[in-house]
Write a protein that holds these residues in place. Structure first.
Motif, PDB file in Angstrom:
ATOM      1  N   ALA A 298       0.833  -1.204   0.000  1.00 23.60           N
ATOM      2  CA  ALA A 298       0.000   0.000   0.000  1.00 23.60           C
ATOM      3  C   ALA A 298       0.867   1.252   0.000  1.00 23.60           C
ATOM      4  CB  ALA A 298      -0.927  -0.009   1.204  1.00 23.60           C
ATOM      5  N   LYS A 299       1.900   1.286   0.833  1.00 23.73           N
ATOM      6  CA  LYS A 299       2.805   2.440   0.882  1.00 23.73           C
ATOM      7  C   LYS A 299       3.529   2.633  -0.457  1.00 23.73           C
ATOM      8  CE  LYS A 299       5.534   2.413   4.442  1.00 23.73           C
ATOM      9  NZ  LYS A 299       6.409   1.817   5.500  1.00 23.73           N
ATOM     10  N   THR A 300       3.918   1.515  -1.087  1.00 25.50           N
ATOM     11  CA  THR A 300       4.591   1.595  -2.382  1.00 25.50           C
ATOM     12  C   THR A 300       3.664   2.152  -3.446  1.00 25.50           C
ATOM     13  OG1 THR A 300       5.977  -0.300  -1.767  1.00 25.50           O
ATOM     14  CG2 THR A 300       5.882   0.262  -4.105  1.00 25.50           C
ATOM     15  N   ALA A 301       2.379   1.780  -3.377  1.00 15.98           N
ATOM     16  CA  ALA A 301       1.407   2.318  -4.327  1.00 15.98           C
ATOM     17  C   ALA A 301       1.261   3.830  -4.170  1.00 15.98           C
ATOM     18  CB  ALA A 301       0.057   1.624  -4.124  1.00 15.98           C
ATOM     19  N   VAL A 302       1.223   4.296  -2.931  1.00 22.84           N
ATOM     20  CA  VAL A 302       1.114   5.734  -2.678  1.00 22.84           C
ATOM     21  C   VAL A 302       2.296   6.468  -3.298  1.00 22.84           C
ATOM     22  CG1 VAL A 302       1.157   7.498  -0.873  1.00 22.84           C
ATOM     23  CG2 VAL A 302      -0.255   5.456  -0.580  1.00 22.84           C
ATOM     24  N   ASP A 303       3.483   5.925  -3.121  1.00 24.28           N
ATOM     25  CA  ASP A 303       4.690   6.571  -3.644  1.00 24.28           C
ATOM     26  C   ASP A 303       4.782   6.473  -5.156  1.00 24.28           C
ATOM     27  OD1 ASP A 303       5.277   7.048  -1.010  1.00 24.28           O
ATOM     28  OD2 ASP A 303       6.795   5.475  -0.844  1.00 24.28           O
ATOM     29  N   SER A 304       4.537   5.285  -5.693  1.00 25.47           N
ATOM     30  CA  SER A 304       4.753   5.046  -7.124  1.00 25.47           C
ATOM     31  C   SER A 304       3.729   5.753  -7.994  1.00 25.47           C
ATOM     32  CB  SER A 304       4.734   3.542  -7.402  1.00 25.47           C
ATOM     33  OG  SER A 304       5.752   2.875  -6.678  1.00 25.47           O
ATOM     34  N   ASP A 345      -2.272  -3.159  14.539  1.00 24.27           N
ATOM     35  CA  ASP A 345      -2.202  -1.820  15.123  1.00 24.27           C
ATOM     36  C   ASP A 345      -0.900  -1.130  14.722  1.00 24.27           C
ATOM     37  OD1 ASP A 345      -2.937   0.298  17.060  1.00 24.27           O
ATOM     38  OD2 ASP A 345      -1.284  -0.527  18.225  1.00 24.27           O
ATOM     39  N   LYS A 346       0.194  -1.863  14.758  1.00 29.33           N
ATOM     40  CA  LYS A 346       1.496  -1.306  14.371  1.00 29.33           C
ATOM     41  C   LYS A 346       1.543  -1.027  12.873  1.00 29.33           C
ATOM     42  CE  LYS A 346       3.926  -3.669  18.128  1.00 29.33           C
ATOM     43  NZ  LYS A 346       4.885  -4.736  18.481  1.00 29.33           N
ATOM     44  N   ASN A 347       0.965  -1.922  12.082  1.00 26.58           N
ATOM     45  CA  ASN A 347       0.965  -1.719  10.630  1.00 26.58           C
ATOM     46  C   ASN A 347       0.171  -0.479  10.241  1.00 26.58           C
ATOM     47  OD1 ASN A 347       2.262  -3.765   8.708  1.00 26.58           O
ATOM     48  ND2 ASN A 347       1.459  -5.089  10.303  1.00 26.58           N
ATOM     49  N   LEU A 348      -0.984  -0.284  10.862  1.00 30.53           N
ATOM     50  CA  LEU A 348      -1.793   0.881  10.522  1.00 30.53           C
ATOM     51  C   LEU A 348      -1.127   2.167  10.986  1.00 30.53           C
ATOM     52  CD1 LEU A 348      -5.455  -0.337  11.120  1.00 30.53           C
ATOM     53  CD2 LEU A 348      -4.083  -0.369   9.036  1.00 30.53           C
ATOM     54  N   SER A 349      -0.396   2.105  12.094  1.00 30.81           N
ATOM     55  CA  SER A 349       0.372   3.273  12.517  1.00 30.81           C
ATOM     56  C   SER A 349       1.401   3.648  11.456  1.00 30.81           C
ATOM     57  CB  SER A 349       1.080   2.968  13.843  1.00 30.81           C
ATOM     58  OG  SER A 349       1.878   4.061  14.249  1.00 30.81           O
ATOM     59  N   ASP A 350       2.058   2.649  10.922  1.00 33.36           N
ATOM     60  CA  ASP A 350       3.059   2.868   9.870  1.00 33.36           C
ATOM     61  C   ASP A 350       2.407   3.435   8.614  1.00 33.36           C
ATOM     62  OD1 ASP A 350       5.512   2.797   8.589  1.00 33.36           O
ATOM     63  OD2 ASP A 350       5.351   0.692   8.046  1.00 33.36           O
ATOM     64  N   LEU A 351       1.267   2.873   8.227  1.00 33.22           N
ATOM     65  CA  LEU A 351       0.571   3.333   7.030  1.00 33.22           C
ATOM     66  C   LEU A 351       0.102   4.774   7.191  1.00 33.22           C
ATOM     67  CD1 LEU A 351      -0.684   2.830   4.246  1.00 33.22           C
ATOM     68  CD2 LEU A 351      -2.680   1.860   5.414  1.00 33.22           C
ATOM     69  N   PHE A 352      -0.500   5.096   8.332  1.00 33.85           N
ATOM     70  CA  PHE A 352      -1.011   6.457   8.537  1.00 33.85           C
ATOM     71  C   PHE A 352       0.128   7.473   8.587  1.00 33.85           C
ATOM     72  CE2 PHE A 352      -4.841   4.510  10.970  1.00 33.85           C
ATOM     73  CZ  PHE A 352      -5.398   4.109   9.763  1.00 33.85           C
ATOM     74  N   ALA A 353       1.251   7.109   9.211  1.00 37.85           N
ATOM     75  CA  ALA A 353       2.403   8.015   9.246  1.00 37.85           C
ATOM     76  C   ALA A 353       2.901   8.294   7.838  1.00 37.85           C
ATOM     77  CB  ALA A 353       3.517   7.411  10.105  1.00 37.85           C
ATOM     78  N   HIS A 354       2.876   7.272   6.987  1.00 45.75           N
ATOM     79  CA  HIS A 354       3.304   7.435   5.600  1.00 45.75           C
ATOM     80  C   HIS A 354       2.339   8.354   4.855  1.00 45.75           C
ATOM     81  CE1 HIS A 354       5.833   6.112   2.252  1.00 45.75           C
ATOM     82  NE2 HIS A 354       4.742   6.088   1.514  1.00 45.75           N
ATOM     83  N   LEU A 355       1.047   8.177   5.090  1.00 49.55           N
ATOM     84  CA  LEU A 355       0.058   9.033   4.442  1.00 49.55           C
ATOM     85  C   LEU A 355       0.163  10.467   4.945  1.00 49.55           C
ATOM     86  CD1 LEU A 355      -3.029   6.622   4.503  1.00 49.55           C
ATOM     87  CD2 LEU A 355      -1.622   7.219   2.524  1.00 49.55           C
ATOM     88  N   ASP A 356       0.430  10.639   6.228  1.00 52.99           N
ATOM     89  CA  ASP A 356       0.624  11.989   6.757  1.00 52.99           C
ATOM     90  C   ASP A 356       1.744  12.710   6.011  1.00 52.99           C
ATOM     91  OD1 ASP A 356      -1.339  11.575   8.654  1.00 52.99           O
ATOM     92  OD2 ASP A 356       0.058  11.125  10.282  1.00 52.99           O
ATOM     93  N   GLN A 357       2.803  11.964   5.750  1.00 49.59           N
ATOM     94  CA  GLN A 357       3.979  12.559   5.107  1.00 49.59           C
ATOM     95  C   GLN A 357       3.742  12.800   3.624  1.00 49.59           C
ATOM     96  OE1 GLN A 357       7.417  10.030   5.174  1.00 49.59           O
ATOM     97  NE2 GLN A 357       8.809  11.617   4.396  1.00 49.59           N
ATOM     98  N   LYS A 358       3.146  11.839   2.925  1.00 52.42           N
ATOM     99  CA  LYS A 358       3.062  11.916   1.470  1.00 52.42           C
ATOM    100  C   LYS A 358       1.794  12.600   0.964  1.00 52.42           C
ATOM    101  CE  LYS A 358       7.001  10.027   0.905  1.00 52.42           C
ATOM    102  NZ  LYS A 358       7.297   8.833   0.103  1.00 52.42           N
TER     103      LYS A 358
END
Length: 576
Positions: A298-304, A345-358
């Motif tokens: 999911a994070k890679t899709a946001v970036d790519s 819970d940890k995975n969603l924290s990582d995903l949301f932090a990535h979305l906050d940034q990107k």
């Protein structure tokens, strides 16, 4: 016992044709976006729309998991509760609490009686065989990174467009639609009939369909990060043992091949050799490692793809399937369930932090729910004195054939029993409708089995009848004439469907879902981000309300809906 000898089913051919035509037109047409007109002085500002919609479905997540485990979460699940809107009395109003049905309902805002996805698979009366909800003979699947793929899948059997495809169509194709899951029926139904990428995991390979096409960034990621790289790792507890609610070994668990019933769980397959086998991929899917992988995709899709930066609202859907695999194997009262949610819970924290940034905090909206709940393991319920067990439908089928023998019906009279729906062989049910004595014998035979609460004919459910019975209403909301059974068996609470051969003991391990009872119907609904008002809400709502709410936030219109907008959770800003 409720049944009618009269057959008045209407196949709704005209309505279905219109829906199918709409889906074809939606995928074929391309609208031309118009330039925005300047806002007149003093006019109210136009409502701000999210740059990205993120739909998260946690397969088999019971709503009470939040109430039980929230105090242990520190990441994304906790953030959803603390910053978002938490609907604490959300439940499906239908009986077919299964994966394909739930994802289709969340995606479209419609009930199975409308969208037609009545089960993960059903008996096709024309083809005289079982078909999966996403099987498409005109589609061809392909695998990334040299993997293997078979068959073809698409949303061709879903008769209502998804929110995501309506979003793409109504923005003139500017919105990008990307979905991921371990299951085809999850990724596909979230995307709908068309999307930029719908990707799932099948027998060790990441797979898509020619209906959606391939994405270079997925090919690159899968090549660089093969699942087999997790071979030999171990899924372990992340908290001290005294912080887990349940015993080390769940009652009557059925762990994947190669695992026993307690932590730690090594990902070494069945033979514990040097190379991944089928058992390894099953183990991997039932561990936090699979959730980790989906999050990274999911994070890679946001970036790519630059999701959230297209100028239109983009859509990202992720269905986390591992909770379901863990639930089936170990039940809802297990350390494995508690641990898989800590990892999520940890995975969603990582995903949301990535979305906050990107994408930017406040520029995206998140909706999290589940496709169904889960039933406690019956043998565990028996230990505390609850009437629970396993209803053997193989024995039910044998008894129906036996009671019809004196009436000289052709054998076999039953084509299939699937998900407690009885499908009779061609012509048999039409004859039964005119033969009150034979039909009564069939119904009496079914209700004589331990674990059967009630039985209904299709005629008792068609046209969504007004009734005081919540079970009958739930069955009617799940009923679609050309796909559902002729007769429906309702198990008693805490009784699971079992298909063990006659004369053999039931499987007696693991658990499931698919009933019209609240433990299978109740799921979380959490909304967070752009346009959402923080709070806890106790009114009765349903997952059918998610798509209409997202549509309201994005300024689009759904083709059909059975839900409503969750208005109390919408932020009261000057522009809204």
């Amino acid at each position: 016992m409720n049944f009618s000898p009269f057959h008045g089913r209407t196949l709704l051919v005209t309505a279905v044709s219109l829906l199918l035509n709409f889906a074809q037109v939606s995928s074929a047409q391309t609208a031309i976006p118009r330039a925005r007109r300047p806002v007149a002085a003093g006019a109210p500002a136009a409502p701000s729309r999210p740059k990205l919609v993120v739909l998260l479905v946690v397969d088999q997540m019971r709503a009470d998991y939040i109430e039980k485990f929230l105090h242990q979460w520190t990441g994304g699940l906790r953030r959803l509760v603390q910053e978002g809107a938490w609907f604490r009395d959300a439940a499906y109003p239908y009986a077919a609490t299964e994966t394909c049905v739930g994802h289709s309902t969340i995606s479209t805002g419609a009930l199975p009686a409308t969208h037609g996805m009545v089960a993960n698979s059903w008996w096709d009366r024309t083809a005289q065989k079982m078909v999966t909800c996403t099987s498409d003979p005109k589609a061809t699947n392909s695998a990334y990174a040299g993997g293997k793929a078979t068959g073809g899948d698409s949303a061709v059997r879903m008769l209502v467009p998804s929110f995501a495809e309506e979003l793409k169509f109504q923005t003139g194709g500017a919105s990008r639609v990307v979905t991921f899951s371990l299951k085809a029926r999850s990724a596909i139904t979230m995307a709908g009939h068309k999307g930029d990428a719908a990707t799932w995991f099948d027998s060790g390979s990441w797979v898509t369909s020619n209906v959606y096409g391939t994405m270079p960034f997925i090919e690159d990621y899968v090549k660089a990060h093969p699942v087999k790289a997790d071979y030999g790792k171990t899924w372990t507890l992340s908290l001290p043992e005294n912080r887990y609610w349940y015993d080390d070994k769940a009652v009557n668990a059925k762990p994947p091949d190669g695992w026993d019933s307690s932590f730690p769980h090594a990902l070494r397959g069945k033979g514990a050799g040097n190379e991944p086998d089928a058992a390894f991929f099953e183990q991997w899917s039932a561990s936090s490692f699979a959730d980790n992988y989906l999050t990274e995709l999911a994070k890679t899709a946001v970036d790519s793809l630059g999701l959230g930066k297209s100028g239109a609202t983009d859509f990202l859907g992720v269905s986390y399937s591992s909770v379901d695999y863990v639930g089936h194997s170990f039940g809802p009262r297990s350390r494995e369930i508690q641990e898989i949610l800590i990892g999520l819970d940890k995975n969603l924290s990582d995903l949301f932090a990535h979305l906050d940034q990107k994408v930017g905090r406040g520029n995206y909206v998140v909706a999290l729910s589940a496709d169904h709940g889960g039933t406690p393991i019956p043998e565990e319920m028996q230990k505390i004195g609850v009437d629970a067990g396993r209803l053997n439908l193989t024995a039910v089928q044998a008894d129906i054939e036996k009671v019809l023998a004196p009436f000289n019906y052709p054998k076999p009279a039953i084509a299939r029993i699937a998900d407690s729906g009885v499908y009779f062989a061609p012509g048999i049910y039409d004859k039964l409708e005119q033969d009150g004595a034979a039909l009564a014998a069939v119904m009496d035979s079914i209700t004589s089995h331990p674990g059967v609460a009630n039985v209904y004919t299709a005629e008792a459910l068609e046209d969504r009848p007004a009734t005081q019975s919540p079970i009958r209403r739930a069955l009617a909301a799940s009923y679609f004439p050309s796909r559902s059974g002729d007769v429906f068996i309702v198990p008693r609470p805490y009784w699971l469907i079992d298909y063990s051969p006659v004369g053999q003991p039931p499987r007696a391990s693991g658990t499931g879902h698919g009933s019209p009872y609240y433990y299978d119907q109740r799921v979380p609904i959490l909304l967070m981000g752009s346009g959402i008002q923080h709070g806890e809400y106790y009114g009765e709502v349903a997952p059918t309300d998610i798509a209409p709410t997202l549509a309201a936030l994005c300024g689009i219109t759904l083709s059909s809906r059975d839900g409503h907008v969750l208005a109390p959770a919408l932020a009261k800003t000057p522009g809204r």
